[in-house]
Design an enzyme around this catalytic site. Structure first.
Site, PDB file in Angstrom:
ATOM      1  N   SER A   1      -2.499  -8.257  13.053  1.00  0.00           N
ATOM      2  CA  SER A   1      -2.919  -6.863  13.239  1.00  0.00           C
ATOM      3  C   SER A   1      -4.361  -6.695  12.792  1.00  0.00           C
ATOM      4  O   SER A   1      -4.929  -7.555  12.112  1.00  0.00           O
ATOM      5  CB  SER A   1      -2.026  -5.921  12.427  1.00  0.00           C
ATOM      6  OG  SER A   1      -2.293  -6.062  11.041  1.00  0.00           O
ATOM      7  N   CYS A   2      -4.957  -5.568  13.146  1.00  0.00           N
ATOM      8  CA  CYS A   2      -6.329  -5.291  12.731  1.00  0.00           C
ATOM      9  C   CYS A   2      -6.433  -5.216  11.212  1.00  0.00           C
ATOM     10  O   CYS A   2      -7.413  -5.676  10.617  1.00  0.00           O
ATOM     11  CB  CYS A   2      -6.832  -4.003  13.371  1.00  0.00           C
ATOM     12  SG  CYS A   2      -5.786  -2.549  13.062  1.00  0.00           S
ATOM     13  N   THR A   3      -5.410  -4.663  10.572  1.00  0.00           N
ATOM     14  CA  THR A   3      -5.438  -4.525   9.115  1.00  0.00           C
ATOM     15  C   THR A   3      -5.280  -5.870   8.430  1.00  0.00           C
ATOM     16  O   THR A   3      -5.954  -6.158   7.432  1.00  0.00           O
ATOM     17  CB  THR A   3      -4.347  -3.551   8.650  1.00  0.00           C
ATOM     18  OG1 THR A   3      -4.556  -2.279   9.282  1.00  0.00           O
ATOM     19  CG2 THR A   3      -4.380  -3.354   7.145  1.00  0.00           C
TER      20      THR A   3
ATOM     21  N   THR B   1      -4.121   6.330  16.020  1.00  0.00           N
ATOM     22  CA  THR B   1      -3.899   5.428  17.150  1.00  0.00           C
ATOM     23  C   THR B   1      -3.044   6.126  18.205  1.00  0.00           C
ATOM     24  O   THR B   1      -2.492   7.205  17.977  1.00  0.00           O
ATOM     25  CB  THR B   1      -3.210   4.128  16.708  1.00  0.00           C
ATOM     26  OG1 THR B   1      -1.936   4.436  16.132  1.00  0.00           O
ATOM     27  CG2 THR B   1      -4.061   3.387  15.686  1.00  0.00           C
TER      28      THR B   1
ATOM     29  N   THR C   1       3.468  -0.182   6.703  1.00  0.00           N
ATOM     30  CA  THR C   1       2.714  -1.227   7.392  1.00  0.00           C
ATOM     31  C   THR C   1       3.147  -2.578   6.850  1.00  0.00           C
ATOM     32  O   THR C   1       3.410  -2.718   5.650  1.00  0.00           O
ATOM     33  CB  THR C   1       1.195  -1.062   7.206  1.00  0.00           C
ATOM     34  OG1 THR C   1       0.522  -2.170   7.822  1.00  0.00           O
ATOM     35  CG2 THR C   1       0.801  -1.009   5.745  1.00  0.00           C
ATOM     36  N   GLY C   2       3.213  -3.536   7.732  1.00  0.00           N
ATOM     37  CA  GLY C   2       3.544  -4.894   7.315  1.00  0.00           C
ATOM     38  C   GLY C   2       2.319  -5.758   7.155  1.00  0.00           C
ATOM     39  O   GLY C   2       2.429  -6.966   6.966  1.00  0.00           O
TER      40      GLY C   2
ATOM     41  N   ARG D   1      -2.321   7.463   7.652  1.00  0.00           N
ATOM     42  CA  ARG D   1      -2.959   7.755   8.932  1.00  0.00           C
ATOM     43  C   ARG D   1      -3.772   9.037   8.772  1.00  0.00           C
ATOM     44  O   ARG D   1      -3.240  10.060   8.344  1.00  0.00           O
ATOM     45  CB  ARG D   1      -1.912   7.912  10.031  1.00  0.00           C
ATOM     46  CG  ARG D   1      -1.145   6.635  10.353  1.00  0.00           C
ATOM     47  CD  ARG D   1      -2.074   5.548  10.889  1.00  0.00           C
ATOM     48  NE  ARG D   1      -1.367   4.371  11.312  1.00  0.00           N
ATOM     49  CZ  ARG D   1      -1.012   4.111  12.574  1.00  0.00           C
ATOM     50  NH1 ARG D   1      -1.290   4.997  13.533  1.00  0.00           N
ATOM     51  NH2 ARG D   1      -0.388   2.993  12.878  1.00  0.00           N
TER      52      ARG D   1
END
EC number: 1.2.1.12
Length: 420
Positions: free
Chosen positions: A233-235, A264, A293-294, A316
């Protein structure tokens, strides 16, 4: 096989300077010299010619660069001369469109086809040309016919198939497929692309069972027999390089991550039903929304030595793009915040240049719009409580930076294949 090229391009740039990653090893208590070039010493008190507070770490001298949010890395020559890597894109959403936009500025990758069952060629051209976040496309785009776009004078075929197995990737000339629909995220689902002649599939999302790679962290573990991979992911792409540097130099005993994440497409414009995540159904522009979030746990997949040591959550927020990671961690070795800053700065100027950035300027989120790096450490935003407990802050353009890494991973895979 090292990654030969990392693109540093802004949304308004037509140039594509590249950098090379240098080898780096995993964290080891017995190491005398780390992968970043630090040698542990009880007497040295110099870091790259400048004093640091603890006097425990001694780095190789590097040429400093101006620490800005958008500093571009130097260009290097490509190590492969077998032509451009031919890529297809499935799903023309935010990531699919930006992957195509960035690819048109690269000299090592050519997108030959795009599949999306919900968008025809004319609308595809419109969505590609106009972007509310990253601005209008600076090149040229024309619609040749219902199945062909022309971008900067080169044709891109348009397909409209719901079933990935029906997309004739081989006939279209695509060897590598970016799976960016957000639907086919497991090995079994993404493998359908292979039936149409694709050789490799890169999922632009976390996957439950596909091998996961973060460029600059673990791409060297990629093997040629891996046909389906995930770009995470981006994170995770933001957090993993930061965690890698800190863990290799000081050791991370445990850490909690919070990402303050831009809105998003999965969120609601106004309050609406969201059965799996009630808070996620609230209006995106009206609220700060806590979310799961993972991304932090996923770092353990790309850095196994951190497995079980990191977890996190997301907020978010009502901004269109650019997010920021807050990593609060407890270190194994005593180190001041200045020591950690020095290690990250060194990595950003050498081993991870083009992936990990460093800034001491008073920046805010919009300053990172169009930044192609995965993670830009904000030296003045973090804080240390003690010599083993501190908060680290790093920014990322969750769209542009991530899309660059998708292409970097593809090119790395192509280089591995070419070296066989």
């Amino acid at each position: 096989m090292a990654l030969s090229s990392l693109l540093r391009s802004a949304a308004t740039s037509a140039a594509a300077p590249r950098v090379e990653l240098y080898p780096s090893s995993s964290y080891n208590h017995s190491q005398v010299t780390s992968s970043l070039g630090f040698s542990h010493s009880l007497t040295s008190s110099r870091f790259s010619g400048a004093a640091v507070s603890t006097g425990k770490y001694n780095a190789k001298r590097v040429q400093p660069i101006k620490a800005t949010a958008t500093e571009a890395p130097p260009a290097v020559h490509r190590s492969r001369s077998s032509g451009k890597t031919k890529v297809g894109i499935n799903g023309f959403g935010r990531i699919g469109r930006l992957v195509l936009r960035i690819a048109t500025f690269r000299d090592d990758i050519e997108v030959v086809a795009v599949n999306d069952p919900f968008i025809d060629a004319k609308y595809m051209a419109y969505m590609f040309k106009y972007d509310s976040t990253h601005g209008n496309y600076k090149g040229t785009i024309n619609v040749i016919d219902d199945s062909t776009l022309e971008i900067n004078g080169k044709q891109v075929k348009v397909v409209s198939k719901r079933d990935p197995a029906e997309i004739p990737w081989a006939d279209l000339g695509a060897e590598y497929v970016v799976e960016s629909s957000g639907v086919f995220t497991t090995v079994g689902q993404a493998s359908s692309h292979l039936k149409g002649g694709a050789k490799k599939v890169i999922i632009s999302a976390p996957s439950a069972d596909a091998p996961m790679f973060v460029v600059g962290v673990n791409e060297k573990t990629y093997l040629p027999n891996m046909d389906i991979v995930s770009n995470a992911s981006c994170t995770t792409n933001c957090l993993a390089p930061l965690a890698k540097v800190v863990h290799e130099e000081f050791g991370i005993l445990e850490g909690l991550m919070t990402t303050v994440h831009a809105t998003t497409a999965t969120q609601k414009t106004v309050d609406g039903p969201s059965m799996k995540d009630w808070r996620g159904g609230r209006g995106a522009s009206q609220n700060i929304i806590p979310s799961s979030t993972g991304a932090a746990k996923a770092v353990g997949k790309v850095l196994p030595e951190l497995n079980g040591k990191l977890t996190g959550m997301a907020f978010r927020v009502p901004t269109p793009n650019v997010s920021v990671v807050d990593l609060t961690c407890r270190l194994e070795k005593d180190a001041s915040y200045e020591d950690v800053k020095a290690a990250i700065k060194f990595a950003s100027e050498g081993p991870l240049r083009g992936i990990l950035g460093y800034t001491e300027e008073d920046v805010v989120s919009n300053d990172f719009l169009g930044d192609s790096r995965s993670s830009i450490f904000d030296a003045n935003a973090g804080i240390g409580l003690s010599k083993s407990f501190m908060k680290l802050v790093s920014w990322y353009d969750n769209e542009w930076g991530y899309s660059n890494r998708v292409l970097d991973l593809i090119e790395h895979m192509a280089l591995v294949a070419a070296s066989r």
